[in-house]
Design an enzyme around this catalytic site. Structure first.
Site, PDB file in Angstrom:
ATOM      1  N   ARG A  79       0.944  -1.450  -0.356  1.00 48.95           N
ATOM      2  CA  ARG A  79       0.099   0.117   0.313  1.00 48.95           C
ATOM      3  C   ARG A  79       0.986   1.544  -0.222  1.00 48.95           C
ATOM      4  O   ARG A  79       1.822   1.425   0.533  1.00 48.95           O
ATOM      5  CB  ARG A  79      -0.857   0.051   1.231  1.00 48.95           C
ATOM      6  CG  ARG A  79      -1.813  -1.499   1.383  1.00 48.95           C
ATOM      7  CD  ARG A  79      -2.321  -1.244   2.444  1.00 48.95           C
ATOM      8  NE  ARG A  79      -3.146  -2.293   2.886  1.00 48.95           N
ATOM      9  CZ  ARG A  79      -2.706  -3.919   3.569  1.00 48.95           C
ATOM     10  NH1 ARG A  79      -1.594  -3.945   3.419  1.00 48.95           N
ATOM     11  NH2 ARG A  79      -3.775  -4.559   3.953  1.00 48.95           N
TER      12      ARG A  79
ATOM     13  N   ASP B  53     -30.855 -11.815 -11.014  1.00 53.55           N
ATOM     14  CA  ASP B  53     -31.131 -13.077 -11.061  1.00 53.55           C
ATOM     15  C   ASP B  53     -32.199 -13.730 -12.035  1.00 53.55           C
ATOM     16  O   ASP B  53     -32.348 -12.349 -12.771  1.00 53.55           O
ATOM     17  CB  ASP B  53     -32.525 -13.385  -9.662  1.00 53.55           C
ATOM     18  CG  ASP B  53     -31.581 -13.975  -7.887  1.00 53.55           C
ATOM     19  OD1 ASP B  53     -30.370 -13.368  -8.534  1.00 53.55           O
ATOM     20  OD2 ASP B  53     -31.782 -13.391  -7.360  1.00 53.55           O
TER      21      ASP B  53
ATOM     22  N   ASP C 235     -27.809 -12.001   0.025  1.00 53.49           N
ATOM     23  CA  ASP C 235     -27.198 -10.161  -0.441  1.00 53.49           C
ATOM     24  C   ASP C 235     -26.822  -8.916   1.253  1.00 53.49           C
ATOM     25  O   ASP C 235     -26.580  -8.698   1.039  1.00 53.49           O
ATOM     26  CB  ASP C 235     -28.954  -9.873  -1.279  1.00 53.49           C
ATOM     27  CG  ASP C 235     -29.578 -10.543  -0.296  1.00 53.49           C
ATOM     28  OD1 ASP C 235     -29.792 -11.506   0.480  1.00 53.49           O
ATOM     29  OD2 ASP C 235     -31.112 -10.083  -1.213  1.00 53.49           O
TER      30      ASP C 235
END
Lengths: 719, 700
Positions: free
Chosen positions: B431, B555, B669
């Site tokens: 980083r 979906d 989800d």
């Protein structure tokens, strides 16, 4: 304020005594005063406030060879060796720097001398071209002082840039006899080529006691973190060769090695890479069969093929910078100049200015052991990142490598930042290339905070004399549950606001602020009375907004506290015919502004509007009595880089009674004026900060087939 | 008349003299004589022959810096290896990188011995490591080793001091002189000197220590950690106390301190002086002499009065209501006060000379704290008064970001330590300071995915760029029939007609193989079928085929119109770090059952967007050289583009959560929403009125 600038009384005493005295006393006094004055002046002239006699400096046209010669006796003292444990808090005398309003250290340069030993042999070259440039740069900078008593940092004029060009013991003796040496405290030495055969130390071998060292080629074992400064090895080629910045795009070679005199072991490892990966790897060496007159440093060869150096660097994506006898390599500077991404293979090397520069954004560091994997490591760097590294590399060169001046000033700035850390230059200022500085925004409200609902908002009503309408607005707004205070800005200097008893009685505090001048910018003043973060700016004729509509606007603002949240949206468009910006209030798919006739925003923007508005916009708006809302939209978008949020379907502020205002809005001249404002502001900002969006915010159950009484905001109002 | 003139002359002279003696210095500085002075300012001379001066080094010498008589680089490396040991350790001399090549960065903790005392804090540290994604129970695989002996408190007067550590360590077959070991320590040394001595030989082990003194700190090798109390939470952690950004950032006090004053011994110098800056108004600096058993023996004249004043103010009250907090050294360099001030958004004013600040290798403390100088204590009030309100505001926000990103729990402190070590293993995939110091912070910006700022959804503004202008539709097909149903065909049609659609991916998670390509509809954009396993969390696997920043997750039953898709994408481009979707759900606190509840009822609020129809950002290069060294230099992998949240989902989330989702075959989800909210601290965005994503309205 105390800190902004100290005030000094420059007036002398102005009393004139009105009394009579005898002349004799008068003459005696006069005589003694004149005498005192003479003595004082004399003392000022000849007082040794600077040990250096001023004659060294006053003669302007002089040669380096005319400087005074100092003979160093063989037994003159030698400083201690450098103390590896030195840190700013142990070896540096901060009291010399003191607190000053400008937060700038003062740097003194010793005058130039020529040092010889007992036998008259010179200790070193008097001064090199680069060191002279460096001292000139310091002397021309705002760090410089010619008063040795006020100096925080001392720079000897003894040139130690190249250790090979000096006699170590005698140079140390020369340092020790400097007038303020004091064990080297607060003295700064610049050295680019340290060490010498056979061990090539990574820091200057000249005993220097506590002096700070700005050195090229430190290793992690000799670098005193937070005390020394790691600097580049300057490449004089930079000054001679003009390599314009090369834009992004493919380059011919993937990896290039251009260093001469590499150790055979490194060379064979590089050649192995070349065998493996073919033409994309190019390994150059010194040319052996150049005709006379061609400078060898400007050419490189691969077998019999001759390449121009440093131009060839621009032809490659990555350029290898390997350790030589020393860790610091001048080639790094050439590589950066060519915008080639340096691949640094030198274990334990402290990169130049690593205290402030983020080298990960401009270079690839590969451990020496991993050299055989170099090709695959570099292949894994995505193209977009390579382009950024190239840009970054070039910027580092331009800002910090390009000249001795750049090196000197960066070094002093780093030391300055340590002494005045609260005024230090930020990471972004050090590291962001101008293109990024220009195109990026750093949001002043960057922390994702959702302000607590309990805080509520402060409504600010700007009014002139429409008392009746004002009172209606106050009554309406006071119905909004989250209102916590109402501030009326009375902009009429000729008329007093109504008496206290006449104002509507509302459940929250109501304050009236009287202004000194009838200016539009008064509405955006960060009044102390505003105690909430959220501000609702509302005109004194906006009575059509429902309480639900306002409360909903506030809720949306809480989610987007760094944006302007408003009701009717407006748009700016580019008028291709006229070649300028145009203001649009018709039905459009997009919005880029909201009207501040009723808008929520953070109090911080009031502060910005009043104190940080670019150019003359604030005064211009006050003079034209128009477009304060457009100015606010510009300001917020410019500082946050974000769009406005339009809430609810509302298109207009329409009220049956106040037709005059609406008539004015539709007026053609009004539109022209608004367009003019946009063009004016865009030119002052130097860019068009407004962001166009195609969405607005509505309540979650808005227009859903659901019992109205169960909705949080059933009465969201009309167009 | 004559006399008067003389008097005037006399006065003039006198004032000239007065001016000369008292005001001269200032006057010379501020303008009075400046014109004359500027001419006389003795600058560095412009030598007449300056263009003839020789360069500091011969160009040839600069360009070819080699010496054939030097030993070979390999021999030099070997020489360094034998010279730079123990107190002069660096990664390249004391750390065995080869241990980390085969299995990557794996951390092993020694098995705990039963009779071994273990402090609460060290227990938490070990628990953090054992739960992390780097943990391995197998020492053969390990790159880094952590002792089970509690080394936190090395003050031999303390009850938690473990004796005979040296002997124990030497009996461990894995110790190997401390190579690749990481030792945690909070307290070293004891009365009266509080040296850095740990009471045992750490050899070549990396030391992660609180109150590190720069002199004994091995740069790039050791790690300075913050001092934390035994009550510091294991995970989660409290949020910071900054709830609003006030401007001007006015709080009741400007600068406060309340603490002990040492009458003698180390650290007393600074603490003894603190009372000087107390003004009783906006600067409150209170000290007490009461500490230890025999304070009265050393007590001085101030003590009694100070002790009375001390009781008048409450520490918490001061902490909450001050802009700046003095964090002076105690006996040791670090103190609990540091983290307390950080959490309270009270900008720390550090008076602790020589303290290597916590995680300074990664964190830019200049953005969040004022690093003062013990010797210049009396300048502190004027220095902090001069800091501009905007800067104060930025400081306050940065304290909160740092607190939340790296310090609020033991887990975060330990993970930050591990990530710093990990970053050193592969310098080219580590980083940058920017990533560490910008929201959401180094623990969430995984360099395994990308080190390029433009690949993350957070830095567009600072970077001056924006997300890509196209999206990838990602349809998950799990239908039991395993055939192409009408809804999915309609969906593909609708999505492919969007002007922003770049490609469509279908994840075929079915027993049967997908239908042949001729059965799929003809679309204007490329359509790719991926054969998936039947795992729910597969949906968020960082598939390399995804080439755009935006992913539209769908979906097979989802029904959307082209303009709905277009609109949602345009909205997402305004909020690229959030989930932007259609149907939503919300969570609530069920007070009766004392637990969280989930509801799909119509509510006024929302907190979850269903990923059956939602846009979100992918996150950096899943398939990069993450398993570093695992491939023995193959042809470079195809440049894969990254998917932020996909990668975060697969790499960052604890494996247990993903297994739970796969086991339940539900809630993937919700997990995604929780993850995104944890990263952004912001809610998702719902677009349009759509309440259901399917065509047929199922039961509520």
């Amino acid at each position: 304020i105390m800190c902004a600038s100290a005030k000094y009384n420059t007036r002398g005493p102005a009393l004139i005594p009105r009394m009579k005295t005898k002349h004799r006393i008068y003459y005696i006094t006069l005589f003694s005063i004149v005498l005192l004055g003479l003595i004082a002046t004399g003392m000022f002239q000849f007082w040794p406030h600077s040990i250096e006699s001023s004659s060294d400096w006053t003669v302007e046209k002089r040669s380096v060879h005319d400087v005074p010669v100092v003979k160093l006796p063989a037994d003159s003292p030698i400083p201690e060796r450098g103390d590896l444990s030195c840190r700013m808090h142990t070896c540096f005398d901060v009291y010399r720097c003191g607190f000053n309003p400008k937060n700038k250290i003062k740097v003194y340069i010793y005058s130039l001398k020529k040092y010889v030993d007992e036998y008259g042999m010179s200790v070193s070259n008097t001064i090199s071209r680069e060191y002279n440039e460096l001292l000139t740069a310091i002397s021309d900078s705002e760090f410089y002082t010619d008063d040795v008593n006020r100096a925080c940092l001392f720079v000897p004029s003894i040139d130690v840039l190249n250790q090979n060009a000096l006699r170590i013991k005698e140079t140390a003796q020369a340092l020790a006899q400097l007038s303020r040496w004091d064990r080297g405290t607060n003295h700064l030495l610049f050295n680019m080529l340290p060490g010498g055969p056979p061990d090539y130390n990574t820091a200057l071998d000249v005993p220097r006691d506590r002096a700070l060292l700005a050195g090229g080629g430190f290793s992690t074992w000799t670098y005193r973190q937070g005390y020394d400064v790691s600097i580049p090895v300057y490449s004089p080629l930079s000054g001679e060769v003009d390599l314009p910045e090369r834009g992004p795009g493919p380059r011919r070679y993937f990896i290039l090695s251009s260093q001469m005199a590499l150790h055979p072991e490194y060379r064979s490892e590089l050649e192995a890479l070349q065998v493996e990966n073919g033409e994309s790897v190019l390994i150059l060496d010194k040319c052996t069969n150049l005709s006379d007159g061609v400078p060898a440093v400007r050419k490189r060869c691969h077998k019999n093929q001759v390449f121009d150096y440093p131009q060839v660097l621009q032809e490659s994506t990555f350029c290898v910078v390997l350790r030589g006898a020393r860790l610091g390599q001048a080639v790094l500077s050439d590589v950066l100049q060519a915008g080639c991404v340096p691949v640094i293979i030198a274990d334990s090397y402290i990169l130049p200015f690593s205290e402030v520069l983020d080298w990960k954004r401009a270079s690839v560091v590969i451990p020496e052991e991993k050299m055989p994997e170099m090709y695959s490591i570099l292949q894994s760097v995505p193209q977009r990142q390579i382009e950024e590294m190239q840009r970054q590399a070039r910027w580092f060169w331009e800002a910090y490598f390009r000249s001795m001046k750049a090196i000197a000033l960066a070094t002093l700035q780093i030391i300055n930042d340590r002494i005045y850390p609260y005024a230090a230059i930020s990471y972004e200022e050090w590291n962001d290339p101008p293109a990024v500085k220009w195109s990026s925004v750093s949001n002043p409200l960057f922390l994702p905070l959702i302000p607590p609902q309990s805080q509520g908002f402060t409504a600010i009503v700007l009014t002139y004399d429409r008392v009746e309408s004002l009172f209606r607005v106050i009554t309406e707004v006071s119905k909004v549950p989250s209102l916590s205070k109402l501030l009326v800005v009375w902009n009429n200097q000729n008329k007093n606001p109504p008496e206290d008893s006449l104002w509507p009685k509302i459940r929250v505090p109501l304050k009236v602020v009287r202004t000194a001048e009838n200016k539009l910018s008064n509405r955006f003043f960060p009044y102390d009375e505003i105690e909430t973060e959220a501000v609702l700016a509302i005109d004194d004729d906006i009575i059509m907004l429902t309480s639900d509509e306002l409360q909903f606007g506030y809720e949306v603002w809480r989610e987007f506290p760094d944006r302007l949240v408003g009701y009717p949206g407006r748009l700016h468009l580019w008028d291709h015919e006229m070649n300028k910006w145009k203001y649009e209030s018709e039905w459009t798919n997009e919005v880029s502004m909201v009207l501040t006739g009723a808008a929520f925003y953070h109090k911080y923007f009031n502060y910005l509007y009043t104190y940080k508005m670019p150019g003359d916009i604030k005064n211009w708006v006050d003079a034209h009595m128009n477009c304060e809302d457009i100015a606010m939209n510009f300001l917020v978008a410019n500082v946050t880089g974000k769009s406005v949020i339009k809430v609810t379907p509302r298109k207009k502020f329409k009220c049956p009674e106040c037709t005059a205002i609406d008539g004015l809005s539709l007026d053609q001249t009004h539109m022209v004026e608004r367009s003019e404002c946009i063009n004016k502001f865009a030119s002052v900002f130097g860019t068009m900060p407004l962001k166009v969006v195609e969405h607005r915010a509505d309540p979650v159950l808005y227009k859903d087939d659901f019992p109205e009484k169960l909705k949080s905001f059933p009465n969201i109002g009309s167009l | 008349m004559q006399t008067r003139k003389k008097y005037i002359f006399l006065t003039f002279l006198a004032s000239w003299l007065l001016l000369f003696f008292f005001g001269g210095d200032q006057l010379r500085r501020f303008g009075f004589f400046s014109k004359r002075k500027a001419e006389a300012r003795r600058n560095w001379p412009r030598w007449t022959d300056r263009s003839l001066l020789k360069s500091f080094a011969d160009p040839e010498e600069l360009q070819s810096d080699g010496d054939p008589s030097l030993p070979s680089p390999r021999a030099q490396r070997a020489a360094r290896l034998s010279v730079y040991k123990n107190s002069r350790c660096r990664m390249e001399t004391c750390f065995d990188f080869s241990r980390c090549e085969k299995h990557g960065f794996k951390v092993f903790t020694y098995p705990r011995e039963r009779d071994q005392p273990l402090s609460e804090s060290y227990g938490k540290i070990l628990a953090s490591i054992e739960r992390s994604r780097y943990y391995t129970p197998n020492p053969e695989e390990a790159c880094l080793f952590i002792l089970s002996i509690d080394t936190l408190d090395r003050d031999h007067l303390s009850g938690q001091y473990v004796r005979n550590v040296d002997e124990k360590i030497r009996s461990f077959p894995l110790w190997n002189g401390g190579r690749n070991h990481l030792i945690f320590n909070l307290y070293s040394g004891t009365w009266p000197n509080y040296t850095e001595d740990l009471g045992f030989d750490i050899g070549q082990a990396i030391l992660a220590k609180a109150s590190f003194y720069t002199k004994s700190f091995r740069p790039g090798f050791d790690i300075s950690i913050p001092l934390f109390s035994k009550d510091h939470p294991q995970r989660g952690g409290e949020r910071g106390w900054l709830y609003q950004d006030s401007i001007p950032p006015k709080k009741k006090y400007l600068l406060v301190f309340k603490g002990k004053r040492y009458l003698t011994g180390i650290g007393s110098g600074t603490r003894n002086a603190l009372h000087h800056i107390h003004n009783g108004k906006d600067i409150v600096s209170l000290t007490t002499c009461k500490h230890g058993k025999d304070w009265e023996k050393h007590k001085d004249v101030r003590c009694d009065k100070d002790n009375v004043d001390y009781e008048k103010f409450d520490y918490q009250e001061l902490l909450h209501n001050s802009t700046f907090c003095i964090v002076p050294r105690g006996r040791r360099l670090g103190s609990f006060r540091f983290l307390e001030a950080l959490q309270a958004a009270c900008i720390p004013v550090l008076l602790s000379d020589g303290w290597e600040l916590p995680f300074a290798e990664a964190i830019d403390w200049g953005k969040a704290a004022v690093v003062g100088n013990e010797r210049l204590l009396l300048q502190i009030p004027s220095a902090v008064r001069c800091i501009h309100p905007e800067r104060v505001l930025a400081f306050q926000q940065q304290t909160q970001f740092l607190w939340d990103a790296y310090f609020s729990s033991v887990d975060k402190i330990v993970h930050t330590t591990l990530e710093i070590v990990k970053d050193r293993l592969l310098p080219h995939r580590s980083r940058s300071r920017f990533l560490w110091n910008t929201l959401p912070g180094g623990l969430l910006a995984l360099p395994d995915f990308s080190t390029h700022l433009g690949d993350f959804p957070f830095y567009y503004l600072q970077h001056g760029s924006g997300p890509s202008e196209k999206f990838t539709a990602f349809i998950r097909a799990v239908s039991l029939a395993c055939s192409l149903s009408q809804p999915i065909l309609r969906l593909i049609q609708a999505v492919s007609e969007s002007q922003y659609c770049a490609q469509i991916l279908v994840l075929w998670s079915c027993e049967k193989p997908p239908p042949p390509s001729r059965k799929w509809p003809q679309t204007a954009v490329p359509l790719t079928i991926i054969q998936g396993r039947r795992k729910l969390s597969d949906r968020f696997f960082p598939y390399t085929a995804i080439q755009t920043d935006a992913v539209l997750s769908l979906d097979e039953h989802t029904s959307l119109s082209t303009s709905e898709v277009d609109f949602a994408f345009v909205v997402w481009r305004s909020f690229p770090e959030r989930i932007v979707g259609f149907p939503t759900r919300s969570h609530f606190w069920d007070a009766e059952q004392r637990r969280w509840g989930y509801t799909s009822k119509w509510t006024n609020e929302l907190s979850i967007v269903l990923t059956a129809a939602a846009f979100y950002h992918r996150y950096p290069a899943g398939e990069g050289p993450a398993g570093w060294g695992a491939r023995p230099h193959p042809a470079p992998p195809p440049r894969s583009l990254p998917r932020y949240y996909h990668s975060l989902f697969t790499e960052y989330l604890p494996a247990g959560l993903r297994e739970l989702v796969d086991g339940l075959a539900a809630c993937e989800d919700i997990l995604m929403n929780v993850l995104v909210a944890a990263v952004t601290k912001l809610p998702p965005i719902k677009v349009t009125q759509r309440k259901q994503h399917k065509e047929t309205v199922p039961q509520q």
